[in-house]
Scaffold this motif. Structure first.
Motif, PDB file in Angstrom:
ATOM      1  N   GLU A 463      31.523 -22.104 -16.624  1.00 51.36           N
ATOM      2  CA  GLU A 463      31.971 -21.537 -15.347  1.00 51.36           C
ATOM      3  C   GLU A 463      32.100 -22.613 -14.261  1.00 51.36           C
ATOM      4  OE1 GLU A 463      33.093 -18.484 -14.584  1.00 51.36           O
ATOM      5  OE2 GLU A 463      32.971 -18.162 -16.742  1.00 51.36           O
ATOM      6  N   ILE A 464      31.153 -23.567 -14.274  1.00 54.13           N
ATOM      7  CA  ILE A 464      31.198 -24.626 -13.250  1.00 54.13           C
ATOM      8  C   ILE A 464      32.461 -25.460 -13.436  1.00 54.13           C
ATOM      9  CG2 ILE A 464      29.964 -26.589 -12.246  1.00 54.13           C
ATOM     10  CD1 ILE A 464      27.394 -25.498 -13.501  1.00 54.13           C
ATOM     11  N   LEU A 465      32.789 -25.798 -14.684  1.00 53.50           N
ATOM     12  CA  LEU A 465      33.985 -26.617 -14.956  1.00 53.50           C
ATOM     13  C   LEU A 465      35.255 -25.905 -14.513  1.00 53.50           C
ATOM     14  CD1 LEU A 465      33.166 -28.194 -18.452  1.00 53.50           C
ATOM     15  CD2 LEU A 465      33.232 -29.331 -16.239  1.00 53.50           C
ATOM     16  N   LYS A 466      35.297 -24.582 -14.678  1.00 49.77           N
ATOM     17  CA  LYS A 466      36.475 -23.815 -14.236  1.00 49.77           C
ATOM     18  C   LYS A 466      36.685 -24.006 -12.737  1.00 49.77           C
ATOM     19  CE  LYS A 466      36.524 -19.933 -17.470  1.00 49.77           C
ATOM     20  NZ  LYS A 466      36.146 -18.508 -17.595  1.00 49.77           N
ATOM     21  N   GLU A 467      35.603 -23.858 -11.964  1.00 49.47           N
ATOM     22  CA  GLU A 467      35.686 -23.988 -10.507  1.00 49.47           C
ATOM     23  C   GLU A 467      36.137 -25.400 -10.098  1.00 49.47           C
ATOM     24  OE1 GLU A 467      35.342 -21.758  -8.206  1.00 49.47           O
ATOM     25  OE2 GLU A 467      34.595 -20.074  -9.381  1.00 49.47           O
ATOM     26  N   ILE A 468      35.575 -26.408 -10.762  1.00 47.50           N
ATOM     27  CA  ILE A 468      35.931 -27.800 -10.423  1.00 47.50           C
ATOM     28  C   ILE A 468      37.392 -28.054 -10.732  1.00 47.50           C
ATOM     29  CG2 ILE A 468      35.565 -30.215 -11.088  1.00 47.50           C
ATOM     30  CD1 ILE A 468      32.586 -29.519 -11.501  1.00 47.50           C
ATOM     31  N   LYS A 469      37.846 -27.618 -11.910  1.00 45.51           N
ATOM     32  CA  LYS A 469      39.233 -27.912 -12.337  1.00 45.51           C
ATOM     33  C   LYS A 469      40.265 -27.205 -11.448  1.00 45.51           C
ATOM     34  CE  LYS A 469      39.169 -27.383 -16.969  1.00 45.51           C
ATOM     35  NZ  LYS A 469      38.849 -27.505 -18.396  1.00 45.51           N
ATOM     36  N   VAL A 470      39.931 -25.980 -11.028  1.00 45.61           N
ATOM     37  CA  VAL A 470      40.848 -25.235 -10.144  1.00 45.61           C
ATOM     38  C   VAL A 470      40.999 -25.965  -8.815  1.00 45.61           C
ATOM     39  CG1 VAL A 470      40.999 -23.152  -8.723  1.00 45.61           C
ATOM     40  CG2 VAL A 470      40.576 -22.949 -11.162  1.00 45.61           C
ATOM     41  N   ARG A 471      39.880 -26.426  -8.230  1.00 44.08           N
ATOM     42  CA  ARG A 471      39.928 -27.115  -6.935  1.00 44.08           C
ATOM     43  C   ARG A 471      40.644 -28.460  -7.046  1.00 44.08           C
ATOM     44  NH1 ARG A 471      36.144 -23.445  -6.358  1.00 44.08           N
ATOM     45  NH2 ARG A 471      35.452 -22.793  -4.276  1.00 44.08           N
ATOM     46  N   LEU A 472      40.430 -29.160  -8.157  1.00 38.26           N
ATOM     47  CA  LEU A 472      41.140 -30.428  -8.352  1.00 38.26           C
ATOM     48  C   LEU A 472      42.647 -30.185  -8.459  1.00 38.26           C
ATOM     49  CD1 LEU A 472      38.804 -32.255 -10.926  1.00 38.26           C
ATOM     50  CD2 LEU A 472      39.105 -32.817  -8.517  1.00 38.26           C
ATOM     51  N   ARG A 473      43.027 -29.105  -9.143  1.00 42.51           N
ATOM     52  CA  ARG A 473      44.449 -28.792  -9.307  1.00 42.51           C
ATOM     53  C   ARG A 473      45.106 -28.555  -7.951  1.00 42.51           C
ATOM     54  NH1 ARG A 473      48.273 -30.388 -11.332  1.00 42.51           N
ATOM     55  NH2 ARG A 473      46.880 -30.724 -13.106  1.00 42.51           N
ATOM     56  N   PHE A 474      44.404 -27.869  -7.041  1.00 43.61           N
ATOM     57  CA  PHE A 474      44.983 -27.594  -5.728  1.00 43.61           C
ATOM     58  C   PHE A 474      45.135 -28.878  -4.913  1.00 43.61           C
ATOM     59  CE2 PHE A 474      43.045 -23.216  -6.351  1.00 43.61           C
ATOM     60  CZ  PHE A 474      44.246 -22.668  -6.775  1.00 43.61           C
ATOM     61  N   LEU A 475      44.187 -29.801  -5.039  1.00 44.66           N
ATOM     62  CA  LEU A 475      44.323 -31.088  -4.342  1.00 44.66           C
ATOM     63  C   LEU A 475      45.524 -31.862  -4.881  1.00 44.66           C
ATOM     64  CD1 LEU A 475      40.601 -32.270  -4.044  1.00 44.66           C
ATOM     65  CD2 LEU A 475      42.094 -31.600  -2.184  1.00 44.66           C
ATOM     66  N   LEU A 476      45.731 -31.794  -6.189  1.00 48.15           N
ATOM     67  CA  LEU A 476      46.902 -32.468  -6.783  1.00 48.15           C
ATOM     68  C   LEU A 476      48.188 -31.821  -6.273  1.00 48.15           C
ATOM     69  CD1 LEU A 476      45.670 -32.847 -10.490  1.00 48.15           C
ATOM     70  CD2 LEU A 476      45.868 -34.658  -8.807  1.00 48.15           C
ATOM     71  N   ASP A 477      48.176 -30.494  -6.131  1.00 45.17           N
ATOM     72  CA  ASP A 477      49.381 -29.768  -5.716  1.00 45.17           C
ATOM     73  C   ASP A 477      49.820 -30.101  -4.297  1.00 45.17           C
ATOM     74  OD1 ASP A 477      49.533 -28.562  -8.154  1.00 45.17           O
ATOM     75  OD2 ASP A 477      48.650 -26.653  -7.530  1.00 45.17           O
ATOM     76  N   ILE A 506      43.956 -22.377  -0.506  1.00 42.44           N
ATOM     77  CA  ILE A 506      44.658 -21.912  -1.705  1.00 42.44           C
ATOM     78  C   ILE A 506      43.618 -21.563  -2.768  1.00 42.44           C
ATOM     79  CG2 ILE A 506      46.263 -22.562  -3.543  1.00 42.44           C
ATOM     80  CD1 ILE A 506      47.587 -24.489  -1.519  1.00 42.44           C
ATOM     81  N   GLY A 507      42.572 -22.396  -2.832  1.00 43.29           N
ATOM     82  CA  GLY A 507      41.518 -22.179  -3.822  1.00 43.29           C
ATOM     83  C   GLY A 507      40.735 -20.897  -3.573  1.00 43.29           C
ATOM     84  N   SER A 508      40.670 -20.436  -2.319  1.00 42.98           N
ATOM     85  CA  SER A 508      39.895 -19.223  -2.026  1.00 42.98           C
ATOM     86  C   SER A 508      40.600 -17.963  -2.529  1.00 42.98           C
ATOM     87  CB  SER A 508      39.645 -19.112  -0.521  1.00 42.98           C
ATOM     88  OG  SER A 508      40.858 -18.863   0.156  1.00 42.98           O
ATOM     89  N   GLN A 509      41.926 -18.055  -2.783  1.00 39.29           N
ATOM     90  CA  GLN A 509      42.711 -16.955  -3.361  1.00 39.29           C
ATOM     91  C   GLN A 509      42.610 -15.650  -2.549  1.00 39.29           C
ATOM     92  OE1 GLN A 509      44.685 -17.058  -6.699  1.00 39.29           O
ATOM     93  NE2 GLN A 509      44.734 -19.003  -5.634  1.00 39.29           N
ATOM     94  N   LEU A 510      42.571 -15.789  -1.202  1.00 37.72           N
ATOM     95  CA  LEU A 510      42.584 -14.594  -0.359  1.00 37.72           C
ATOM     96  C   LEU A 510      43.980 -13.977  -0.367  1.00 37.72           C
ATOM     97  CD1 LEU A 510      40.580 -15.878   2.732  1.00 37.72           C
ATOM     98  CD2 LEU A 510      39.797 -14.225   1.052  1.00 37.72           C
ATOM     99  N   VAL A 511      44.037 -12.657  -0.139  1.00 41.18           N
ATOM    100  CA  VAL A 511      45.315 -11.938  -0.116  1.00 41.18           C
ATOM    101  C   VAL A 511      45.403 -11.173   1.204  1.00 41.18           C
ATOM    102  CG1 VAL A 511      46.659 -10.126  -1.257  1.00 41.18           C
ATOM    103  CG2 VAL A 511      45.358 -11.728  -2.629  1.00 41.18           C
TER     104      VAL A 511
END
Length: 963
Positions: A463-477, A506-511
């Motif tokens: 679960e921790i790796l999922k959170e890290i990878k998602v946040r890194l992806r947004f920084l790359l984007d 973007i990482g917070s995924q609010l709608v």
């Protein structure tokens, strides 16, 4: 009927210069608000829509809670309907704390700390072996199997390699009922008296029990009690020493090195925090840097003698205690205070710097007898360090800092963490090594990490790796692949800081949220602009509304809806002059539409300036990511420094070139980044840096005070006959000091009415009616105008009014020339847009007399500027260069880059893959470079200009034929 599910309706907005406007903004769309700088874009987006959203949120709290939060003033608008919860992502810079990093503000470092605390393997810093930890039951079984039928001593270590006499410790051990201790490998009876050498290092263990390991129930109970007692006394570590052997075996509840017995506490997230005492390096307190004495600053010229001022902190010789001590040191080491410092013995210099205590005898030549002298000298270096560390005086600390350098901490090598924290590893990397990787490199590491973990680690880390990878992806984007998690937040530009906050959102995924962004494309190369636009579109696609205040052509063309505010700026703006899709915008007759369609353009110069033949040449630059590069800056030209974000532009110019030039011309103290040599400084008279820092943070600051023109105006008022009769001095006409100001509002012009749990209300001061000055001061008039009337004038009006006063006229004219004729002299600096503030800084510098050999440095001067504003700005900069000056701009904007005479393109990528000179030459020469990212976009811009020119000449030819 209005559908509030589809639109945000703003009715009667009058904030700042908005002219009672009505506007309909579609929801769940990407909406761009554009227009000239100062036309009212931020007033609509931030000061009206965002301010009302914030106010409504605070109103949901109880009246009791609101009195502690402080209320927000209701914006001057009739009503806003269909408003969602609002989040603003502004240009304001992030925390200036040295403890704030990219990792901490994105929260990725928090997840990393959790990952290391729960899933990392620990290794010994002595042997590199993997650490082990045991439960009490495991320890008991290991002892029973390893030492079966053997006599053992159960020991509790209490002192490990430390000096001391330990009398109190031995007394305490005896009181607890223990009779034997092991000191430096030898078991001794404590009852016979203990004495150890206080100046030697010792290892001391308490002998908890001596027993033979037999497989009996009685032994099992005794061993359990001995283990508990040993763990209590030995801080969770015990030693088993088999009789007849010298080497004990270690066991620990904590992580422990089986070979040497060193142990680490059980890791927790704070173990890896450089902001916590549990994790921070004790030497630098988690900052990664320490201040060290620089001996070369204390002895700036070793050819000088001490008497001639060779010791900079002491200055030239005077009859003082310090120099008396130096004379005593000179007698001891047989040198004179008139000797050059380079000729003084090293031993003596060491005492001068770091102090010493000594008595010695010298033959007295006059008395013919020996006399005893005493050296008791703290040392100059020690004194400077103590002043820096302990003094409460800011000026003393600043004085001490002049003789010190900020260096990487020798204990943690800049990692900020204590030794133990760096020996926890995942995938053979510690947390500091991961923090120093570029985001792109780190993303690759985590993509391949999961299969390398064992089964237990995979369960914990998934679960921790999922959170890290998602946040890194947004920084790359959002185009921040070149940053590292360890990068200090205070070194980030406004655009980088804003894009980090965007990535976090973007990482917070609010709608269902309304996001308002202030020029997110600032500091972003054209190459990365597409990624930013996609990020904003993804925010929109998950169900949010996105409003962007922006001038970027690509952003406008990719928006769903564009609102153009104008027609001009300041008092001549504040109206909606166009709204609709980007296609609709092109059909309207506005300045923005004309630049988008090509009806207007910023022309490419017909020829590039040849310069004056001289150049400043900087050699061997290696700061940050620069790869030992050399760069020539031809003088008498406009130079553009380009390259993708993070390629090294700011390091080369702001951190290396400018500090060198500032130190050379003005004795600046900022230390430049590493370089080998610089030549050509003699061809320039002075350097002027116009950066992006704000011009003022309080309502009392305004364009008149910032540019210094208000001082001249106040002096002018003192010369009027009436002021001379009354004896008024310039201070009489200042609203910041007592005397001439209105004391009811203390020169603010407004009074604050506190409303407890409602927002404070600002009303015009009833005494001065908002004029700021008292009646006597306002009675003094120059050409019929009071000092308050002058502050109300626009720059355009003031230029005309003061045309016969050269000192005032020159400063006001430069503000007008940079396109700010519409702002008023006394306008509060807090109400100025970013583009306006930067141009006031530029005008302030331009109003100073240039020598024709001035070197100007501008860092992204197009920040916040519309196409038309850029055209006006470039006219001003071109005039400067035409007079013989050199202008260097760090820029991404193609409208500027195509106009410069010489380009220095840095790349190829950002971060570690940057720091090289990719291309140099005229825009036409650079555009032909196949490796440069800038070249591709520059070629498109130049080709577009050629097509426009060709089309224009064809149209003119047709007109002639028709005639």
């Amino acid at each position: 009927m209005i559908n509030y599910e589809e639109n945000i309706e703003v009715r009667g907005a009058r904030v700042h210069n908005l002219k009672n406007i009505d506007v309909t903004i579609p929801r769940e769309k990407l909406v761009v608000i554009t227009g000239l700088s100062g036309s009212g874009k931020s007033s609509l987006a931030f000061d009206t829509i965002y301010a009302e959203g914030q106010r409504r949120y605070i109103e949901t709290f109880s009246a009791y809670a609101r009195q502690f939060l402080g209320g927000l003033e209701r914006p001057d608008v009739d009503k806003i309907d269909g408003l969602s919860p609002v989040i603003a992502i502004e240009q304001k810079t992030t925390s200036k704390s040295p403890r704030s990093t990219v990792g901490t503000i994105t929260e990725i470092y928090d997840f990393l700390r959790l990952l290391f605390a729960r899933a990392a393997d620990a290794y010994s810093y002595n042997t590199g072996e993997k650490m082990v930890s045991y439960s009490d039951d495991q320890i008991k079984e290991l002892i029973k199997t390893s030492f079966s039928d053997k006599k053992i001593n159960v020991l509790a270590p209490v002192i490990k390699s430390r000096k001391g006499h330990y009398r109190e410790l031995f007394e305490q051990i005896a009181k607890q009922g223990f009779v034997k201790v092991r000191v430096d490998g030898e078991i001794q009876d404590i009852r016979k008296g203990m004495k150890v050498d206080r100046y030697k290092t010792h290892d001391i263990e308490i002998v908890i029990d001596r027993l033979k390991i037999t497989q009996t129930p009685e032994l099992d109970k005794r061993l359990t009690e001995s283990i508990n007692t040993a763990m209590y006394s030995g801080d969770n570590v015990l030693m088993i020493l088999e009789e007849g052997t010298a080497e004990p075996r270690y066991f620990s509840r904590d992580l422990m090195c089986p070979a040497t017995g060193i142990s680490y506490p059980v890791p927790e997230p704070n173990t890896f925090s450089f902001n916590s005492p549990k994790g921070m390096c004790p030497h630098c307190n988690g900052l990664g840097k320490v201040y060290r004495i620089n001996e070369d600053k204390i002895f700036p010229n070793r050819k000088n003698s001490i008497k001639a001022g060779g010791i900079a902190p002491l200055g030239e010789y005077k009859n003082s205690w310090a120099f008396k001590q130096l004379e005593t040191i000179a007698s001891r080491y047989q040198f004179e205070l008139t000797d050059a410092i380079k000729d003084i013995p090293d031993e003596a210099l060491n005492v001068i710097l770091y102090g010493g205590k000594e008595s010695f005898e010298v033959d007295s030549k006059t008395l013919g007898v020996k006399r005893t002298y005493k050296i008791d000298y703290e040392g100059i270096a020690h004194f400077i360090k103590s002043q820096f560390d302990e003094s409460n005086s800011t000026s003393l600390r600043r004085w001490a800092k002049d003789y010190m350098d900020k260096k990487e901490c020798p204990d943690c090598q800049g990692s900020r963490l204590r030794q133990e924290s760096l020996y926890f590893k995942i995938g053979q990397r510690n947390i500091a090594e991961l923090s120093q990787m570029d985001i792109s490199e780190l993303a690759i590491f985590f993509d391949g990490l999961f299969p390398k973990l064992d089964t237990n680690q995979q369960k914990i880390a998934e679960e921790i790796l999922k959170e890290i990878k998602v946040r890194l992806r947004f920084l790359l984007d959002v185009g921040l692949d070149y940053l590292s998690l360890s990068r200090s937040s205070k070194s980030l530009s406004g655009g980088e800081a804003q894009r980090i906050r965007l990535a976090t959102q973007i990482g917070s995924q609010l709608v269902g949220v309304l996001y308002i962004l202030d020029e997110p494309s600032i500091g972003l190369h054209q190459r990365d602009n597409r990624r930013l636009i996609k990020s904003l579109q993804s925010l929109r696609d998950i169900g949010n509304s996105v409003i962007v205040v922006e001038h970027d052509r690509d952003m406008i063309e990719n928006a769903d809806h564009v609102i153009d505010i104008g027609p001009r700026a300041g008092r001549h703006g504040g109206e909606i002059i166009s709204q609709g899709t980007p296609s609709d915008l092109k059909n309207h007759n506005t300045l923005t539409a004309d630049y988008i369609t090509g009806k207007r353009e910023i022309p490419v110069p017909k020829r590039r300036r040849p310069g004056n033949g001289n150049a400043i040449v900087l050699t061997g630059c290696s700061g940050n990511n620069l790869k030992n590069i050399s760069a020539a800056f031809p003088l008498g030209k406009m130079i553009g420094v380009t390259g993708v974000s993070g390629s090294g532009k700011s390091t080369l110019i702001n951190e290396t070139l400018y500090p060198i030039m500032n130190a050379h011309y003005f004795n600046g103290v900022k230390k430049p980044m590493p370089y080998k040599k610089i030549t050509g400084l003699e061809f320039v008279d002075k350097v002027i840096d116009i950066n992006q820092s704000p011009i003022g943070r309080t309502p009392r600051s305004n364009p008149a005070t910032y540019t210094g023109v208000f001082s001249e105006i106040r002096s002018l008022f003192t010369k009027t006959p009436e002021a001379a009769i009354r004896g008024y001095k310039p201070g009489r006409f200042s609203f910041n000091v007592k005397g001439g100001r209105c004391e009811t509002c203390q020169g603010g012009g407004l009074r604050v009415i506190e409303m407890n749990f409602l927002p404070d209300v600002y009303v015009a001061c009833e005494t001065c009616n908002g004029k700021r000055f008292n009646r006597e001061t306002l009675e003094i008039r120059y050409k019929g105008k009071s000092i308050a009337d002058v502050l109300e004038m626009t720059i355009n009006e003031a230029v005309e009014f003061f045309e016969n006063i050269p000192k005032i006229y020159r400063k006001l004219k430069t503000i007008q020339d940079v396109g700010l004729g519409y702002i008023s002299l006394g306008q509060q600096s807090t109400t100025l847009s970013g583009g306006e503030a930067q141009r006031i800084k530029l005008a302030t510098e331009l109003s100073k007399r240039d020598t024709g050999n001035t070197f100007y440095i501008l860092d992204e001067p197009t920040t916040g500027l519309h196409f038309e504003d850029i055209r006006v700005l470039m006219e001003v900069l071109n005039k400067l260069v035409d007079k013989g000056n050199t202008v260097l701009v760090i820029e991404h904007n193609m409208d500027v880059i195509k106009m410069v005479d010489y380009i220095l393109d840095i790349g190829y990528e950002g971060g570690r893959e940057g720091g090289k000179i990719v291309a140099r030459g005229t825009p036409e020469e650079v555009a032909r470079d196949k490796k440069s990212y800038t070249a591709k976009f520059l070629m498109q811009e130049l080709n577009k200009h050629r097509e426009m020119a060709k089309k224009g000449s064809e149209q003119r030819a047709e007109t002639i034929v028709h005639r």
